[in-house]
Design a protein around this motif. Sequence first.
Motif, PDB file in Angstrom:
ATOM      1  N   GLY A 128       0.784  -1.229   0.000  1.00 35.93           N
ATOM      2  CA  GLY A 128       0.000   0.000   0.000  1.00 35.93           C
ATOM      3  C   GLY A 128       0.813   1.275   0.000  1.00 35.93           C
ATOM      4  N   ALA A 129       0.153   2.368   0.368  1.00 39.30           N
ATOM      5  CA  ALA A 129       0.757   3.697   0.249  1.00 39.30           C
ATOM      6  C   ALA A 129       0.485   4.540   1.486  1.00 39.30           C
ATOM      7  N   ILE A 130       1.462   5.374   1.799  1.00 37.87           N
ATOM      8  CA  ILE A 130       1.327   6.402   2.835  1.00 37.87           C
ATOM      9  C   ILE A 130       1.402   7.752   2.145  1.00 37.87           C
ATOM     10  N   VAL A 131       0.463   8.636   2.461  1.00 38.64           N
ATOM     11  CA  VAL A 131       0.537  10.013   1.988  1.00 38.64           C
ATOM     12  C   VAL A 131       0.456  10.925   3.210  1.00 38.64           C
ATOM     13  N   ILE A 156       8.019  16.253   6.134  1.00 36.74           N
ATOM     14  CA  ILE A 156       8.601  16.088   4.798  1.00 36.74           C
ATOM     15  C   ILE A 156       9.787  15.137   4.849  1.00 36.74           C
ATOM     16  N   HIS A 157      10.657  15.318   5.828  1.00 32.08           N
ATOM     17  CA  HIS A 157      11.818  14.433   5.937  1.00 32.08           C
ATOM     18  C   HIS A 157      11.404  13.027   6.374  1.00 32.08           C
ATOM     19  N   CYS A 175       4.483  12.827  -0.008  1.00 30.83           N
ATOM     20  CA  CYS A 175       4.068  13.959   0.813  1.00 30.83           C
ATOM     21  C   CYS A 175       3.428  15.028  -0.063  1.00 30.83           C
ATOM     22  N   VAL A 176       2.364  15.626   0.431  1.00 34.50           N
ATOM     23  CA  VAL A 176       1.713  16.755  -0.237  1.00 34.50           C
ATOM     24  C   VAL A 176       1.852  17.977   0.660  1.00 34.50           C
ATOM     25  N   GLY A 230       8.745   8.666  -2.154  1.00 38.40           N
ATOM     26  CA  GLY A 230       9.740   9.586  -1.614  1.00 38.40           C
ATOM     27  C   GLY A 230       9.641  10.991  -2.160  1.00 38.40           C
ATOM     28  N   GLN A 231       8.493  11.336  -2.734  1.00 38.67           N
ATOM     29  CA  GLN A 231       8.356  12.626  -3.408  1.00 38.67           C
ATOM     30  C   GLN A 231       7.505  13.605  -2.614  1.00 38.67           C
ATOM     31  N   LEU A 232       7.780  14.868  -2.849  1.00 39.74           N
ATOM     32  CA  LEU A 232       7.003  15.965  -2.285  1.00 39.74           C
ATOM     33  C   LEU A 232       6.335  16.709  -3.432  1.00 39.74           C
TER      34      LEU A 232
END
Length: 256
Positions: A128-131, A156-157, A175-176, A230-232
Motif C-alpha cells: 500500500g501507500a502512505i501520503v 517532509i523528511h 508527501c503533499v 519519496g516525493q514531495l
Amino acid sequence: MSDHKTAIVTGAARGIGLATTHLFLAEGLSVAMVDRDAEELQRAADGLERVLPLPYDVSIPEQVDAIMAETIQHFGRIDCLVNNAGVADFGPIEDTSFARWRTVMETNLDGVFLCSQAAIPHLKKTRGAIVNIASISGLRASTLRVAYGTSKAAVIHLTQQQAAELGEYGIRANCVAPGPVRTKLAMAVHTPEIIDAYHDAIPLNRYGAEDEIAHVIAFLCSDKASYVTGQLISADGGFESTGIGLPAVRAKGDFA
C-alpha cells in the motif's frame, strides 16, 4: 480480504480530509474516517456508505492501535494511510511555550509517526501507500510558525525516511504540501489584506480548493502512481516556486 480497497484518512471531519474521503468513496474505496472531534466526525459521516467513523486522537498510541484494529475488523484490509490530522497554532517565537510547541508536535509529527508505524504491517500485505500532508510552511519560513512550520518540515523528511526503508516491501510514501487553501477556517481568520497579499504572491493568483488537494492525494494513493515514492508535491499554485521573487517585479518585468 475485502475486494474494496480501504483508506484511513485522519482529520477527516472537515476540510481536506473530508474532501479526500468523498473522492475516495467516488472512486470505489472504503474509508476509515478518523477525527478526535467526535460530534463533527459523526455529522460528516452521516449518510455516507462504506465509511467507518473512528473518534480517536492520533497522538495517543493506544488510540492509534485501536484505529488499525477496528479498521481491519470492519474492512479487512488497509491499502492507503492519509496522515492529514493537524494542529495550526500560530504565534511569535517568544510567546511559544514548550506546552504550545508540544501540542503542535504531538499531532502534526508524532501522529504521523504513530499512525504510519501502526499501519506498516497491514500495508505490507497490500503493498500500500502512505501520503503525509505537510504544508508549504515546511518549505519556506514565515513569521508566527515556529512550531507549525518546523513540524511540517519534519513530516517532509519523515516521508523520505519512510520511502527509503519501506520500498522493499512495496510500500510507497509521498508527501503533499498544500499552499493557502480556501477552507472555512482560513476564510474566517484571513483578513482582506492577507487574502490580497496571498493572491499577489501566488502565480495562479488565488487560493486552492480542498478538492484540488484531494485529487493530488488520491493520485498518490492510486496505482497510477505505482512508481512514485519519496516525493514531495507542492499543491500551492506556484507559491513555493516563486518564494524568493517579488510579486511586483514578476508582474511588471521591470528591474529598474
